[in-house]
Design a protein around this motif. Structure first.
Motif, short mmCIF file in Angstrom:
data_model
loop_
_atom_site.label_atom_id
_atom_site.label_comp_id
_atom_site.label_asym_id
_atom_site.label_seq_id
_atom_site.Cartn_x
_atom_site.Cartn_y
_atom_site.Cartn_z
N THR A 195 54.97 10.95 99.03
CA THR A 195 54.09 12.10 99.18
C THR A 195 52.65 11.68 98.94
O THR A 195 52.39 10.69 98.24
N ASP A 197 50.65 14.19 97.82
CA ASP A 197 50.22 15.36 97.08
C ASP A 197 49.39 15.00 95.85
O ASP A 197 48.54 15.79 95.42
N ARG A 220 54.88 13.11 102.94
CA ARG A 220 55.23 14.51 103.15
C ARG A 220 54.87 15.34 101.91
O ARG A 220 54.97 14.87 100.79
N SER A 221 54.51 16.58 102.18
CA SER A 221 54.19 17.50 101.10
C SER A 221 55.47 17.99 100.42
O SER A 221 56.59 17.77 100.93
N HIS A 222 55.31 18.67 99.30
CA HIS A 222 56.46 19.23 98.60
C HIS A 222 57.25 20.16 99.52
O HIS A 222 58.49 20.11 99.57
#
Length: 267
Positions: A195, A197, A220-222
């Motif tokens: 991630t 993020d 990838r985001s949460h």
């Protein structure tokens, strides 16, 4: 027995390979100068971050597999994207908790095939096998795994640090859904993936470094990671940084780890 396939002479040492770079991060010896070069470039982005992340990921795997074997009674494990053996391996964790556990490893990297003999050393009561197949070919994986595993009974599907090498447009979601749909109720999905993020700038630099080496990497985001668990029941604490998934020792410190991890059961 392992599927027949390329031998050690088929290994391309002119380009870095994710499994060998990961091996370098973990302090392994099964890598080449081109892998070490990329590993050092990535490690230089944030001193110590990549090796720390690799170790945290392995620790998450150990905790997740132990939990599924001891608390949920799962006795079958399908590990896709096995990578180069790094002790303790998944079968050692599973079979230490349940000596009769059956484990199938899947990878298509020639260097992993060359180490398959080491992977196949398990308990006398259990079964440990290696299948050579591409992670992007889930139906072949299922067909070959079914020779060892009873897919009519619960299986823990392990996708550890795999999906960030498979873009959505290359079928990442279809891959997961095809595999999960083929498994019996009570099966589990164990997943960790990268991630941006927490450290978007550093992760972006890491993605660029991998791209320069010819390797696709996806953050990838949460919320995006959550889509892989659609229809499944997440175990507590849900989708969290891998260091926060049921830790069994205090965090080592040194900053965030840019990998989400989660474990879910199929109803």
């Amino acid at each position: 027995m392992p599927e027949t396939g390329p031998d050690i002479q088929d290994i391309d040492t002119s380009r870095p390979h994710p499994a060998r770079v990961y091996d370098w991060f973990l302090g392994g010896k099964d890598n080449y100068p081109v892998d070490e070069e990329l590993g050092r470039r990535i490690a230089a982005i944030d001193a110590g971050s990549a090796p720390r992340t690799a170790r945290a990921n392995r620790a998450f795997m150990r905790r997740a597999i132990r939990t599924l074997a001891t608390r949920h009674g799962i006795r079958q494990f399908l590990d896709i994207g096995t990578g180069i053996p790094t002790e303790p391996n998944l079968h050692q964790i599973a079979q230490s908790a349940a000596p009769d556990a059956r484990v199938v490893y899947v990878d298509n990297d020639p260097i992993v095939l060359a180490h398959a003999g080491a992977l196949l050393v398990g308990t006398p009561e259990g079964v440990t096998e290696y299948v050579q197949a591409d992670a992007r070919d889930p139906r072949t994986i299922l067909d070959r795994a079914a020779r060892v595993l009873d897919l009519g009974r619960p299986v823990a599907l392990s996708l550890i640090a795999l999906l960030h090498f498979v873009a959505d447009e290359d079928g990442a979601h279809d891959l997961v859904r095809t595999l999960v749909d083929a498994l019996a109720p009570g099966s589990a999905l164990v997943l960790s993936t990268m991630t941006a993020d927490f450290e978007p700038e550093n992760v972006g630099k890491g993605i660029a470094a991998y791209a320069a080496g010819g390797v696709t990497l996806v953050a990838r985001s949460h919320a995006e990671v959550g889509t892989f668990f659609a229809g499944l029941g997440l175990l507590e604490p849900g989708i969290v940084p891998v260091t926060d998934w049921r830790p069994d020792e205090p965090p080592a410190g040194g900053g965030p780890v840019s990998l989400y991890g989660g474990v879910a059961l199929k109803p």
